[in-house]
Design an enzyme around this catalytic site. Structure first.
Site, PDB file in Angstrom:
ATOM      1  N   HIS A 162      30.831  44.932  44.054  1.00  0.00           N
ATOM      2  CA  HIS A 162      31.608  43.706  44.222  1.00  0.00           C
ATOM      3  C   HIS A 162      31.442  43.190  45.644  1.00  0.00           C
ATOM      4  O   HIS A 162      31.873  43.836  46.596  1.00  0.00           O
ATOM      5  CB  HIS A 162      33.082  43.991  43.930  1.00  0.00           C
ATOM      6  CG  HIS A 162      33.349  44.345  42.498  1.00  0.00           C
ATOM      7  ND1 HIS A 162      34.107  43.555  41.662  1.00  0.00           N
ATOM      8  CD2 HIS A 162      32.915  45.386  41.740  1.00  0.00           C
ATOM      9  CE1 HIS A 162      34.143  44.100  40.456  1.00  0.00           C
ATOM     10  NE2 HIS A 162      33.435  45.214  40.479  1.00  0.00           N
ATOM     11  N   GLU A 220      37.219  36.741  39.639  1.00  0.00           N
ATOM     12  CA  GLU A 220      38.169  35.635  39.550  1.00  0.00           C
ATOM     13  C   GLU A 220      39.168  35.633  40.693  1.00  0.00           C
ATOM     14  O   GLU A 220      39.900  34.662  40.877  1.00  0.00           O
ATOM     15  CB  GLU A 220      38.898  35.659  38.196  1.00  0.00           C
ATOM     16  CG  GLU A 220      39.828  36.831  37.994  1.00  0.00           C
ATOM     17  CD  GLU A 220      40.453  36.827  36.603  1.00  0.00           C
ATOM     18  OE1 GLU A 220      39.931  36.133  35.711  1.00  0.00           O
ATOM     19  OE2 GLU A 220      41.452  37.530  36.408  1.00  0.00           O
ATOM     20  N   HIS A 253      38.271  36.145  44.025  1.00  0.00           N
ATOM     21  CA  HIS A 253      37.659  35.621  45.257  1.00  0.00           C
ATOM     22  C   HIS A 253      36.543  34.613  44.993  1.00  0.00           C
ATOM     23  O   HIS A 253      36.002  34.050  45.930  1.00  0.00           O
ATOM     24  CB  HIS A 253      37.081  36.773  46.081  1.00  0.00           C
ATOM     25  CG  HIS A 253      38.094  37.806  46.479  1.00  0.00           C
ATOM     26  ND1 HIS A 253      38.363  38.925  45.712  1.00  0.00           N
ATOM     27  CD2 HIS A 253      38.920  37.879  47.553  1.00  0.00           C
ATOM     28  CE1 HIS A 253      39.303  39.643  46.308  1.00  0.00           C
ATOM     29  NE2 HIS A 253      39.663  39.041  47.419  1.00  0.00           N
ATOM     30  N   GLN A 300      35.760  43.010  36.162  1.00  0.00           N
ATOM     31  CA  GLN A 300      34.804  43.914  35.510  1.00  0.00           C
ATOM     32  C   GLN A 300      35.416  44.578  34.283  1.00  0.00           C
ATOM     33  O   GLN A 300      34.761  44.744  33.250  1.00  0.00           O
ATOM     34  CB  GLN A 300      34.349  44.961  36.531  1.00  0.00           C
ATOM     35  CG  GLN A 300      33.294  45.913  35.992  1.00  0.00           C
ATOM     36  CD  GLN A 300      32.881  46.942  37.020  1.00  0.00           C
ATOM     37  OE1 GLN A 300      32.928  46.680  38.225  1.00  0.00           O
ATOM     38  NE2 GLN A 300      32.497  48.124  36.563  1.00  0.00           N
TER      39      GLN A 300
END
Ligand SMILES: [Zn+2]
Length: 191
Positions: A151, A83, A85, A123
Site C-alpha cells: 500500500h 479509498e 487516501h 484490500q
C-alpha cells in the site's frame, strides 16, 4: 488568475486543476497545463470497475465441469486505489475453487479481479468480492482467495517498512470449515 474551467471536458479535471493551485503550483505552466485532463482520464480508467458486474465480464466463459479437481490460478496481478487516501495499492491475488457443476474460463478470473480492483477499495473487500463473485457464478464446493499487496499510502508516508506486504484471505464452502482442505490449498498457493 482566471482558470479556463469551462475548457475542461471532465468535471474531475476542474477539481484537479484547483487542487494543483491549492498546492501552490501554477496550473498554467507547460508541464502542468494538460495534467488535469490526464489525471481525470487516468482516474476514470482506474475506477472503471463501477461500470460492470461479474456477469458482464464473464460473458459466455462458464462451462460444465469435467473433473472433480481443484482449480488454482496464482499470481493474478492487480492495481487498485485505497479509498482512505486515493493512493495505489497493488499486488497479487491467488484464487482457488473446488468445482461443483460449473467451471470458469481461466482468463475470466483476472477480469473479475480487475473489475473490483478498479474501484475505490480496501484490500479486504476486494478479496471478499472475488470470492463472492465466484460463489455466485459457479456455486462451487469451496472457494479460497488470498491477496498480498503493498500500500503506497503506507509505504510512501513511512508508516510501513519498505518491503512489507499485507495479506488478506476469504474462504467459502468447504474451505471455511475444513482445516485440512484449507491447508492443502494454502500450501499450493504458496508454491
Ligand atoms: Zn490508504
Amino acid at each position: 488568475m482566471n482558470m479556463p474551467v469551462d475548457a475542461l471536458a471532465d468535471p474531475i479535471a476542474a477539481h484537479a486543476q484547483a487542487m494543483i493551485a491549492h498546492l501552490g503550483e501554477d496550473p498554467r505552466r507547460a508541464g502542468l497545463a494538460e495534467t488535469p485532463e490526464r489525471f481525470a482520464a487516468a482516474l476514470r480508467f482506474l475506477t472503471g470497475g463501477y461500470e460492470a458486474e461479474p456477469e458482464d465480464v464473464v460473458g459466455r466463459g462458464i462451462f460444465e465441469a469435467e473433473g472433480e479437481g481443484l482449480v488454482l490460478v496464482r499470481d493474478v496481478e492487480f492495481h487498485s486505489l485505497c479509498e482512505h487516501h486515493l493512493l495505489p495499492f497493488f499486488g497479487r491475488v491467488h484464487v482457488a475453487y473446488l468445482p461443483g457443476d460449473r467451471i470458469i474460463g481461466l482468463s475470466k478470473i483476472p477480469r473479475i479481479v480487475d473489475l473490483y480492483a478498479r474501484r475505490l477499495q480496501v484490500q479486504e473487500r476486494i478479496t471478499e468480492q472475488v470470492a463472492d463473485a465466484l460463489e455466485k457464478l459457479l456455486e462451487p464446493k469451496g472457494v479460497m482467495v488470498l491477496a498480498e499487496a503493498r500500500h503506497l499510502c503506507m509505504a510512501m508516508r513511512g508508516v510501513e517498512k519498505q518491503h512489507s506486504a499485507t495479506a488478506t484471505r476469504a474462504v467459502r464452502g468447504v474451505y471455511a470449515h475444513d482445516a485440512m482442505a484449507r491447508h492443502d490449498v494454502l500450501s499450493m498457493m504458496k508454491g
